[in-house]
Design a protein around this motif. Structure first.
Motif, short mmCIF file in Angstrom:
data_model
loop_
_atom_site.label_atom_id
_atom_site.label_comp_id
_atom_site.label_asym_id
_atom_site.label_seq_id
_atom_site.Cartn_x
_atom_site.Cartn_y
_atom_site.Cartn_z
N LYS A 12 -36.97 -64.60 -17.24
CA LYS A 12 -36.93 -64.55 -18.69
C LYS A 12 -37.44 -65.88 -19.25
CE LYS A 12 -33.72 -63.79 -22.48
NZ LYS A 12 -32.34 -63.62 -22.89
N THR B 62 -37.16 -68.74 -21.45
CA THR B 62 -36.00 -69.28 -22.16
C THR B 62 -36.31 -70.68 -22.70
OG1 THR B 62 -35.10 -70.17 -20.10
CG2 THR B 62 -34.29 -68.03 -20.80
N GLU C 92 -40.45 -73.96 -23.66
CA GLU C 92 -39.78 -72.86 -22.98
C GLU C 92 -40.13 -72.88 -21.50
OE1 GLU C 92 -39.41 -69.25 -26.01
OE2 GLU C 92 -41.49 -69.94 -25.80
#
Length: 188
Positions: A92, A94, A103
């Motif tokens: 994912k 994040t 990120e």
């Protein structure tokens, strides 16, 4: 210290471990980066970092402070690399809590064991494709099967080679990778 051809070939092999797909690898610049729209995607030996192009200097500072190598040919210290990856959520994209507008992404890494029956790994569900690839790799008559750290950072990679002469070899690689921007599966 002089660099010889074997060192150059080893470095190219290291780069090839990260991105199995030749077409996508060709799109990356020399720093293993690609810009898509306004974002820079930087591949490192600890994962993928994403930041807006106008925030790139902050990404460089972040990597330097955390002692993460910005060059895939110069590995990050193993303890730093493992601690960073183990402290993050996998599969994912994040936001990093300790960085502004950066990120992070790394594919889920599951322990892999090649045994006589094929692939067995973390969890109870194994897809037939993984079993088939592992079974094929297990039965290859050449070399020892390796699972390189870089290749498995973004999925699963098995490789083996047979050095049939001092300067000649046959290399076989199977990969299934999630590089966030692309998914790649193949054999070369």
């Amino acid at each position: 210290m002089a660099i010889n051809n074997d060192d150059i070939y080893d470095d190219l092999d290291d780069l090839e471990e990260v991105v199995g797909d030749d077409v996508f690898a060709a799109m990356l610049n020399g720093n293993a980066e690609i810009q898509v729209a306004d974002n820079i995607y930087k591949y490192t030996d600890v994962g993928l970092f994403v930041t807006p192009a106008d925030n790139y200097i902050n990404l460089e500072n972040y990597l330097e402070v955390r002692q993460i190598s910005t060059n895939l040919l110069e590995p990050t210290e193993q303890a730093v690399r493992e601690d960073f990856v183990n402290d993050r959520i996998a599969d994912k994209l994040t936001p990093l809590s300790d960085a502004s507008n950066i990120e992070y992404f790394v594919s889920k890494i599951q322990p892999m064991v090649l045994d006589g029956d094929g692939y067995s790994g973390g969890g109870t569900y194994t897809t037939p494709a993984e079993t088939s690839i592992a079974a094929i790799v297990q039965k290859l008559p050449i070399g020892t099967v390796r699972k390189p750290w870089l290749g498995n950072l973004f999925g699963k990679t098995w490789e083996t080679d047979d050095k049939y002469e001092s300067r000649r070899r046959v290399k076989v690689k199977f990969y299934s990778q999630n590089l966030f921007l692309v998914y790649a599966i193949g054999c070369k």
